[in-house]
Design an enzyme around this catalytic site. Structure first.
Site, PDB file in Angstrom:
ATOM      1  N   HIS A  33       4.324  20.857   9.936  1.00 53.75           N
ATOM      2  CA  HIS A  33       2.899  21.025  10.214  1.00 53.75           C
ATOM      3  C   HIS A  33       2.723  21.436  11.679  1.00 53.75           C
ATOM      4  O   HIS A  33       2.629  20.575  12.563  1.00 53.75           O
ATOM      5  CB  HIS A  33       2.145  19.733   9.944  1.00 53.75           C
ATOM      6  CG  HIS A  33       2.259  19.246   8.533  1.00 53.75           C
ATOM      7  ND1 HIS A  33       3.411  18.648   8.041  1.00 53.75           N
ATOM      8  CD2 HIS A  33       1.373  19.264   7.499  1.00 53.75           C
ATOM      9  CE1 HIS A  33       3.214  18.322   6.767  1.00 53.75           C
ATOM     10  NE2 HIS A  33       2.002  18.687   6.423  1.00 53.75           N
ATOM     11  N   PRO A 123       1.565   8.158   5.882  1.00 52.65           N
ATOM     12  CA  PRO A 123       0.463   7.802   4.967  1.00 52.65           C
ATOM     13  C   PRO A 123      -0.819   7.699   5.787  1.00 52.65           C
ATOM     14  O   PRO A 123      -0.969   6.799   6.629  1.00 52.65           O
ATOM     15  CB  PRO A 123       0.893   6.444   4.417  1.00 52.65           C
ATOM     16  CG  PRO A 123       2.366   6.369   4.631  1.00 52.65           C
ATOM     17  CD  PRO A 123       2.612   7.127   5.909  1.00 52.65           C
ATOM     18  N   LEU A 124      -1.722   8.609   5.587  1.00 51.18           N
ATOM     19  CA  LEU A 124      -2.871   8.729   6.481  1.00 51.18           C
ATOM     20  C   LEU A 124      -3.709   7.451   6.502  1.00 51.18           C
ATOM     21  O   LEU A 124      -3.925   6.804   5.483  1.00 51.18           O
ATOM     22  CB  LEU A 124      -3.722   9.929   6.084  1.00 51.18           C
ATOM     23  CG  LEU A 124      -3.036  11.283   6.275  1.00 51.18           C
ATOM     24  CD1 LEU A 124      -3.915  12.421   5.780  1.00 51.18           C
ATOM     25  CD2 LEU A 124      -2.665  11.507   7.728  1.00 51.18           C
ATOM     26  N   HIS A 264      -1.958  24.553   8.687  1.00 46.50           N
ATOM     27  CA  HIS A 264      -1.850  23.093   8.580  1.00 46.50           C
ATOM     28  C   HIS A 264      -0.434  22.656   8.225  1.00 46.50           C
ATOM     29  O   HIS A 264       0.151  21.833   8.928  1.00 46.50           O
ATOM     30  CB  HIS A 264      -2.825  22.547   7.538  1.00 46.50           C
ATOM     31  CG  HIS A 264      -2.726  21.063   7.367  1.00 46.50           C
ATOM     32  ND1 HIS A 264      -3.518  20.187   8.065  1.00 46.50           N
ATOM     33  CD2 HIS A 264      -1.916  20.288   6.603  1.00 46.50           C
ATOM     34  CE1 HIS A 264      -3.193  18.944   7.748  1.00 46.50           C
ATOM     35  NE2 HIS A 264      -2.223  18.984   6.844  1.00 46.50           N
ATOM     36  N   ARG A 357      -0.238 -23.716  -3.712  1.00 45.52           N
ATOM     37  CA  ARG A 357      -1.066 -23.245  -2.590  1.00 45.52           C
ATOM     38  C   ARG A 357      -1.425 -24.411  -1.676  1.00 45.52           C
ATOM     39  O   ARG A 357      -1.480 -24.262  -0.449  1.00 45.52           O
ATOM     40  CB  ARG A 357      -2.327 -22.545  -3.096  1.00 45.52           C
ATOM     41  CG  ARG A 357      -3.261 -23.428  -3.909  1.00 45.52           C
ATOM     42  CD  ARG A 357      -4.579 -22.762  -4.190  1.00 45.52           C
ATOM     43  NE  ARG A 357      -5.421 -23.588  -5.060  1.00 45.52           N
ATOM     44  CZ  ARG A 357      -6.741 -23.526  -5.092  1.00 45.52           C
ATOM     45  NH1 ARG A 357      -7.381 -22.686  -4.303  1.00 45.52           N
ATOM     46  NH2 ARG A 357      -7.427 -24.291  -5.912  1.00 45.52           N
ATOM     47  N   GLU A 411      -8.577  -6.279   2.549  1.00 46.41           N
ATOM     48  CA  GLU A 411      -7.169  -6.597   2.297  1.00 46.41           C
ATOM     49  C   GLU A 411      -6.209  -5.551   2.854  1.00 46.41           C
ATOM     50  O   GLU A 411      -5.165  -5.883   3.413  1.00 46.41           O
ATOM     51  CB  GLU A 411      -6.917  -6.766   0.796  1.00 46.41           C
ATOM     52  CG  GLU A 411      -7.585  -7.966   0.164  1.00 46.41           C
ATOM     53  CD  GLU A 411      -8.981  -7.654  -0.352  1.00 46.41           C
ATOM     54  OE1 GLU A 411      -9.583  -8.514  -1.018  1.00 46.41           O
ATOM     55  OE2 GLU A 411      -9.470  -6.530  -0.085  1.00 46.41           O
ATOM     56  N   HIS A 461      -3.084 -17.894  -6.503  1.00 53.21           N
ATOM     57  CA  HIS A 461      -3.639 -17.596  -7.830  1.00 53.21           C
ATOM     58  C   HIS A 461      -2.726 -16.599  -8.536  1.00 53.21           C
ATOM     59  O   HIS A 461      -3.107 -15.489  -8.867  1.00 53.21           O
ATOM     60  CB  HIS A 461      -5.073 -17.068  -7.716  1.00 53.21           C
ATOM     61  CG  HIS A 461      -6.033 -18.065  -7.149  1.00 53.21           C
ATOM     62  ND1 HIS A 461      -5.841 -18.670  -5.924  1.00 53.21           N
ATOM     63  CD2 HIS A 461      -7.195 -18.576  -7.645  1.00 53.21           C
ATOM     64  CE1 HIS A 461      -6.840 -19.505  -5.676  1.00 53.21           C
ATOM     65  NE2 HIS A 461      -7.668 -19.486  -6.716  1.00 53.21           N
ATOM     66  N   HIS A 473      -8.512 -10.881 -12.553  1.00 53.48           N
ATOM     67  CA  HIS A 473      -8.006 -11.714 -11.465  1.00 53.48           C
ATOM     68  C   HIS A 473      -6.686 -12.401 -11.817  1.00 53.48           C
ATOM     69  O   HIS A 473      -6.185 -13.204 -11.026  1.00 53.48           O
ATOM     70  CB  HIS A 473      -9.046 -12.786 -11.099  1.00 53.48           C
ATOM     71  CG  HIS A 473     -10.169 -12.253 -10.266  1.00 53.48           C
ATOM     72  ND1 HIS A 473     -10.923 -11.171 -10.643  1.00 53.48           N
ATOM     73  CD2 HIS A 473     -10.661 -12.656  -9.057  1.00 53.48           C
ATOM     74  CE1 HIS A 473     -11.844 -10.932  -9.723  1.00 53.48           C
ATOM     75  NE2 HIS A 473     -11.690 -11.816  -8.742  1.00 53.48           N
ATOM     76  N   ARG A 520      -2.639 -21.666  -8.387  1.00 51.18           N
ATOM     77  CA  ARG A 520      -3.934 -22.341  -8.267  1.00 51.18           C
ATOM     78  C   ARG A 520      -3.842 -23.740  -8.864  1.00 51.18           C
ATOM     79  O   ARG A 520      -4.401 -24.696  -8.337  1.00 51.18           O
ATOM     80  CB  ARG A 520      -5.006 -21.535  -8.999  1.00 51.18           C
ATOM     81  CG  ARG A 520      -6.379 -22.194  -8.966  1.00 51.18           C
ATOM     82  CD  ARG A 520      -7.334 -21.525  -9.933  1.00 51.18           C
ATOM     83  NE  ARG A 520      -8.682 -22.074  -9.840  1.00 51.18           N
ATOM     84  CZ  ARG A 520      -9.664 -21.822 -10.691  1.00 51.18           C
ATOM     85  NH1 ARG A 520      -9.439 -21.012 -11.719  1.00 51.18           N
ATOM     86  NH2 ARG A 520     -10.844 -22.362 -10.546  1.00 51.18           N
TER      87      ARG A 520
END
Length: 663
Positions: A33, A123-124, A264, A357, A411, A461, A473, A520
């Site tokens: 590039h 990785p942008l 580019h 946990r 996250e 969990h 979940h 959990r």
């Protein structure tokens, strides 16, 4: 270059060297590039020549400024800079071998392979999010050790692609909230992506966006060295993080490809390269840099060496010098292991029945009290993850002396920022979320592993035991998919004792990340032996059979007590079963064949039980082995009912064993 002042001529020569090396290296590799390095050559020249604090002879000097090329595809920019500023490892031969096997000039910058590269980018969006962690670590370490030892900037070059990635918004909003004013981002505003003009896919007002996220924003002509320098000086005085919007032309000076997507991600071609040479007055051949230019570039390094010499004098006289050096080396505080042994001895006596946990939270109270480099956090799930302890008060804007980060519902940025903190040095970052949301963290977890960083992911969990929250979940495939990441140690401890042991292993590990999957629901205590860390080899015989073994039951986490119950039931049917706990499959598979065979037995039938998918287990149980687990998504119901519904039970394990033995 007639008509230019001395400073203008010098800047022109220095930036032209970047342009020439970048386009020549990409052309020789026939891959890469060239456009971004050419477009940001002026910005990079001003930054490295006049502002960046570094020592090319000591790339890891703790108080250096950090430079992060978030737009990692433009890697020839940083390679050119490292070569021109005199980094020993970045020879001209390395530049000539750009993108070739065995070189340290990979297609995207790789931490650990190339001195001067602070983090692996490509990785942008990862680089700008890492930078938030770097800048946060600088402020936290500054609060611990003062301006005398920790006082540096984090600079980032990011492109339109970085800013479009979702992780970028998570990161910049967190940085703005925390007022990380020593973070300065240069936006390469060239209006071009691979597919064409930015406006075919995005119309965001980035200046307004950053301002709304709590940033100071300065807009400049990215090809005017004086205005770039003035913007950096202004940014350094800000009480907020700063984004400098640099209006640039991709592949600047290219006669037909400048300002187009054609520049580019492809070599410019011989005719276009000659056109650039003519435009910038660069009469030298490929990979030729005159001595005059090297001398100009050497000035920045001399400035940095002087700053480092003064810093070393301050370090020698500093009351906390020993603790600072220990932290930056990644060594653990004295006395922590003894404190953990006392804690484990108490577990052996008390045999608590707890959710793992909760056991993790208890272990962390001991660890964070004695390991002062541990910095914790959670993605808005502290009450569930149990990552906060009495020793980890909050970090907030203007008060960076704490050790707990409220990451909010971010996250991905949380994971990437932890990478940045670990890379900065002096901090052992750990943070929590639900295991199912590891999917939101995965790109950064992978980079933790790729960069061999001590980052600890607390994922609670961990199965259908989540219960009524339903299949969205309830992790099913997650543990198996995480085990597939090379160099990531995935721990799934069975009880409070194994939790403590897994935490010991995670904090001691310097060469890679750990992920601890926790329940959990409550689980019974299974071990009263704290004489050594039985989990350190990844798997061990938790309970030998009565007499000669007929079958081996392997398990992890919350299902291990079911294997113990099945062992007792099978004994009633004259079947001797050995129970093997596998708290970390990766560690177990790293052991020698002799140890593995001693644990699994020779030619014995095997059954694994885990509330997840079978993938990954065949390496231990064989294709003919039995498996009691999941083969579908979960459902919404109380956790105990779900284990019954999906057949992850003691009875199912007993039935499978009898079937395999023909009884």
């Amino acid at each position: 270059m007639s008509g230019l002042s001395k400073s203008e001529r010098e800047h022109k020569l220095m930036s032209s060297a970047i342009i020439a090396l970048s386009m020549d290296a990409v052309q020789q590799a026939n891959s890469g590039h060239p456009g971004m390095p050419m477009g940001m050559a002026d910005v990079a020249t001003v930054l490295f020549n006049k502002f960046l604090k570094f020592d090319n002879k000591d790339p890891n000097w703790p108080d250096r400024d950090r430079f992060i090329l978030s737009a990692g595809h433009g890697s020839m920019l940083i390679y050119s800079l490292l070569h021109l500023t005199g980094y020993k490892a970045m020879t001209m031969d390395q530049i000539r071998n750009f993108r070739q096997l065995g070189s340290n000039t990979a297609g995207h910058p790789e931490y650990g392979h190339t001195p001067g590269v602070e983090t692996t980018t490509g990785p942008l969006g990862q680089g700008i999010a890492n930078a938030v962690g770097f800048a946060l670590a600088e402020r936290q370490m500054n609060a611990r050790f003062g301006d005398e030892l920790v006082d540096h900037y984090t600079y980032v070059i990011a492109g339109d692609g970085c800013l479009m990635e979702g992780i970028c918004q998570e990161a910049i909003s967190l940085a703005g909230h925390l007022k990380l004013n020593k973070l300065i981002v240069f936006w390469d505003d060239n209006e071009i992506t691979i597919d064409g003009s930015v406006d075919i896919s995005d119309s965001t007002d980035q200046v307004a966006r950053f301002k709304a996220s709590g940033w100071n924003v300065i807009s400049v002509d990215g090809h005017n060295d004086k205005k770039i320098a003035a913007a950096i000086r202004k940014a350094q005085k800000s009480d907020k993080p700063t984004m400098i919007a640099c209006k640039t032309v991709i592949a600047n000076h290219a006669p037909t490809k400048a300002g187009t997507s054609k520049a580019h991600g492809s070599p410019l071609g011989p005719e276009e390269i000659q056109g650039v040479r003519d435009a910038i007055g660069w009469s030298h051949g490929p990979f030729e840099v005159p001595e005059e230019v090297y001398k100009l570039w050497a000035r920045g390094g001399r400035r940095g060496r002087s700053a480092k010499t003064k810093w070393k004098d301050r370090l020698k006289a500093h009351a906390k010098a020993d603790d600072f050096n220990r932290a930056m080396k990644g060594d653990l505080n004295a006395g922590w292991a003894e404190a953990m042994q006392v804690y484990k001895d108490d577990l052996a006596k008390d045999m608590p029945n707890l959710a793992t946990r909760a056991s993790s939270g208890n272990a962390l109270k001991v660890l964070t009290e004695h390991l002062t480099d541990m910095v914790s956090g959670s993605a808005d799930l502290q009450g569930s993850n149990k990552t906060k302890t009495p020793s980890t008060p909050d970090i907030q804007a203007g008060n960076y002396a704490g050790r707990y980060l409220n990451y909010g519902i971010r996250e991905h940025a949380m994971a990437a920022a932890m990478n940045g903190m670990a890379l900065h040095g002096g901090i052992i970052p750990y943070s929590g979320t639900f295991l199912v949301f590891a999917d939101y963290c995965r790109p950064s977890i992978r980079l933790s592993a790729l960069m061999n960083q001590r980052v600890i992911y607390v994922m609670t969990h961990d199965s259908i035991g989540v219960g009524e929250d339903g299949p969205t979940h309830q992790p099913v495939e997650h543990v198996a998919s995480l085990r597939a990441i090379p160099n990531l140690h995935v721990y799934r401890p069975a009880d409070a004792m194994e939790v403590a042991e897994c935490w010991e292993l995670a904090v001691k590990r310097k060469d890679g990340p750990s992920l601890i999957a926790l329940t959990r629901q409550g689980v019974p205590a299974l071990r009263d032996d704290a004489s050594k860390n039985w989990s350190e080899r990844g798997g061990y015989v938790l309970s030998p059979g009565e007499g000669k073994d007929d079958i081996v039951l392997l398990s992890t986490g919350s299902e291990t007590h079911k294997a113990i119950e099945a062992q007792k039931e099978l004994y009633k049917h004259d079947i001797s079963a050995r129970v093997v706990s596998i708290p970390c499959m990766e560690l177990f598979l790293e052991q020698g064949e002799k140890y593995v065979r001693s644990v699994l037995g020779k030619d014995l039938p095997k059954i694994a039980i885990e509330a997840g998918i079978r993938q990954g287990w065949d390496g231990l149980i064989g294709r003919d082995g039995g498996f009691v687990g999941m083969n579908s998504f979960g459902a919404s119901a109380p956790g105990a009912a779900l284990f019954e519904h999906f057949g992850i039970t003691t009875d199912a394990l007993v039935a499978k064993a009898k079937e395999m033995l023909g009884k």
